[in-house]
Design an enzyme around this catalytic site. Structure first.
Site, PDB file in Angstrom:
ATOM      1  N   TYR A   1      43.017  36.034  25.284  1.00  0.00           N
ATOM      2  CA  TYR A   1      43.284  34.623  25.511  1.00  0.00           C
ATOM      3  C   TYR A   1      43.542  33.874  24.207  1.00  0.00           C
ATOM      4  O   TYR A   1      43.017  34.203  23.160  1.00  0.00           O
ATOM      5  CB  TYR A   1      42.164  33.954  26.313  1.00  0.00           C
TER       6      TYR A   1
ATOM      7  N   LYS B   1      43.215  26.970  27.292  1.00  0.00           N
ATOM      8  CA  LYS B   1      43.209  28.433  27.207  1.00  0.00           C
ATOM      9  C   LYS B   1      44.393  29.001  27.971  1.00  0.00           C
ATOM     10  O   LYS B   1      44.757  28.495  29.028  1.00  0.00           O
ATOM     11  CB  LYS B   1      41.936  29.021  27.825  1.00  0.00           C
TER      12      LYS B   1
ATOM     13  N   ASP C   1      24.231  34.144  29.612  1.00  0.00           N
ATOM     14  CA  ASP C   1      24.871  33.740  30.870  1.00  0.00           C
ATOM     15  C   ASP C   1      23.879  33.657  32.026  1.00  0.00           C
ATOM     16  O   ASP C   1      24.122  32.940  32.995  1.00  0.00           O
ATOM     17  CB  ASP C   1      26.023  34.687  31.222  1.00  0.00           C
TER      18      ASP C   1
ATOM     19  N   HIS D   1      31.910  29.512  30.966  1.00  0.00           N
ATOM     20  CA  HIS D   1      31.784  28.959  29.622  1.00  0.00           C
ATOM     21  C   HIS D   1      32.716  27.774  29.406  1.00  0.00           C
ATOM     22  O   HIS D   1      33.786  27.698  29.994  1.00  0.00           O
ATOM     23  CB  HIS D   1      32.147  30.020  28.573  1.00  0.00           C
TER      24      HIS D   1
END
Length: 191
Positions: A135, A75, A176, A66
């Site tokens: 995250y 991130k 996905d 992603h």
């Protein structure tokens, strides 16, 4: 510094950093700082994180690859329970490592974190029976700005660490399953 150990340019990819926090343990358990702005700034990670996310997944779940298209995010990822194989793919078209990937096993036991700068695709495969993944990100989630890459594109060639899993065991979301190849991604960006 002292509170964190930082490994720069992981897999020779500029900007990726593995962070190992200092862990203070005794018979009661342990304590560690998972994030301290001053320590991270000294290590070259001077970000304004605006959102924390957490997901739980079972063994074999693969989330990714992603990225945000117009609102890219830095991130800082880690595991609080279980184990994953975490992957970042460089999507910076002006980078010498454009299209290259780096992977690392993140576990609740090793307490390692991965800093992924803007303009990388990211994904992970759950290796343990159950995993909780946390995250921090530097921009808010924009649902209409999602991008993705095919997790098993041979052009990228990620050597996923399956351990006792096989490719047949992989569990993907419908979204996905539909991600384009790296070649399709480059074509859509005029690269």
């Amino acid at each position: 510094m002292g509170k964190i150990k930082v490994t720069d340019n992981c897999g020779w990819i500029e900007g990726l950093k593995v962070i190992e926090p200092a862990v203070f343990g005794d018979e009661r358990g342990y304590f560690m700082e998972t994030y301290n702005y001053n320590d991270f700034k000294e290590a070259g990670i001077d970000c304004n994180f605006v959102q924390d996310n957490q997901s739980a997944s079972r063994k074999g779940v693969l989330r990714g690859l992603h990225f945000q298209i117009n609102f890219p995010q830095d991130k800082l990822v880690r595991i609080v329970s279980g184990a994953v194989f975490d992957v970042a793919v460089d999507l910076r078209s002006d980078s010498a490592t454009f299209g290259k990937w780096f992977g690392i096993k993140l576990t609740a036991q090793n307490k390692k974190q991965l800093f992924i700068p803007k303009n990388f695709a990211h994904g992970f495969l759950v290796l343990s029976d159950y995993a909780e993944f946390c995250y921090k990100v530097t921009d808010f989630y924009h649902p209409n700005d999602e991008g993705g890459l095919m997790w098993n594109d041979p052009a990228i060639g990620i050597a996923w660490q399956f351990e006792d899993l096989t490719e047949k065991d992989i569990i993907l979301s419908e979204k996905d399953r539909m991600h384009p190849s790296f070649a399709e991604y480059k074509k859509s960006r005029g690269l």
